[in-house]
Design an enzyme around this catalytic site. Structure first.
Site, PDB file in Angstrom:
ATOM      1  N   SER A 137       0.804  -1.220   0.000  1.00  0.00           N
ATOM      2  CA  SER A 137       0.000   0.000   0.000  1.00  0.00           C
ATOM      3  C   SER A 137       0.836   1.269   0.000  1.00  0.00           C
ATOM      4  O   SER A 137       0.302   2.362  -0.185  1.00  0.00           O
ATOM      5  CB  SER A 137      -0.948   0.014   1.209  1.00  0.00           C
ATOM      6  N   LYS A 186       1.601   4.384   7.009  1.00  0.00           N
ATOM      7  CA  LYS A 186       0.905   5.239   6.036  1.00  0.00           C
ATOM      8  C   LYS A 186       1.512   6.628   6.055  1.00  0.00           C
ATOM      9  O   LYS A 186       2.365   6.954   6.880  1.00  0.00           O
ATOM     10  CB  LYS A 186      -0.594   5.342   6.384  1.00  0.00           C
TER      11      LYS A 186
END
Length: 204
Positions: free
Chosen positions: A70, A113
């Site tokens: 991701s 993230k």
């Protein structure tokens, strides 16, 4: 007969018409430092430097492994990197930081993230384009092929919470799904990829 306090060796003789001359004092040259001493000092300094580096890594940094894709293209699956565990005790979390945090729905898991919005920001997403405080957010770390077309209505990021998104927007599970992340769940800033060597370098 010589006075008793004259100190002559048994084989020394003198005569009244001979004048005694003092022998010149021996000259002593300073000894050169042994090479082994220099080597020992060099090894000592190297060992101290290594020990200090190890302690710094153990107490300031933590090695972690990326699982998943991701955060492509910067972070690949199984990349190893160091995170700074203490930096956010001394400075604020900034937009653009890549951080590690406990997953809000299962604190046993950790996610990595990018911080997109900080407390007080007004955020909206229009067909994949992010707008902060009514301005379009430039995202040079995000290749066009990793963008998606998702939208999200405007929201204000609550106090002590941060909006996170993965760089590979098409496959990332992030704050668009589980909401902003509480400050207490964030425990490190990604600093440096050290393995594999092809990915090695500063995380930005």
């Amino acid at each position: 007969m010589l006075p008793e306090d004259e100190n002559l060796s048994p084989n020394c003789t003198t005569s009244p018409d001979q004048t005694q001359t003092a022998a010149p004092a021996p000259v002593v040259a300073p000894a050169e430092p042994a090479r082994t001493n220099g080597l020992t000092l060099w090894l000592r300094d190297i060992l101290i430097a290594i020990a200090a580096s190890v302690l710094m890594v153990l107490f300031l940094y933590q090695p972690v492994k990326v699982e998943g894709t991701s955060m492509l293209p910067r972070l690949e699956d199984r990349d190893r990197l160091f995170i700074n565990k203490f930096v956010y005790h001394f400075e604020d979390i900034h937009r653009g930081d890549v951080v590690v945090f406990h997953y809000p729905r299962d604190p046993e898991k950790s996610y990595i993230k990018r911080v997109i919005a900080v407390p007080g920001d007004r955020l909206r997403i229009d067909r994949g384009e992010v707008y902060l405080n009514d301005k379009h957010l430039p995202e040079p770390y995000l290749p066009d092929e990793f963008r998606d077309m998702k939208s999200m209505p405007e929201m204000v990021i609550p106090e002590d919470e941060y909006f996170m998104m993965g760089d590979h927007r098409c496959i990332s599970s992030d704050s668009r799904e589980f909401g902003p992340v509480d400050r207490d769940l964030i425990y490190g800033k990604a600093v440096l990829v050290y393995w594999p060597t092809k990915d090695a370098g500063v995380v930005n």
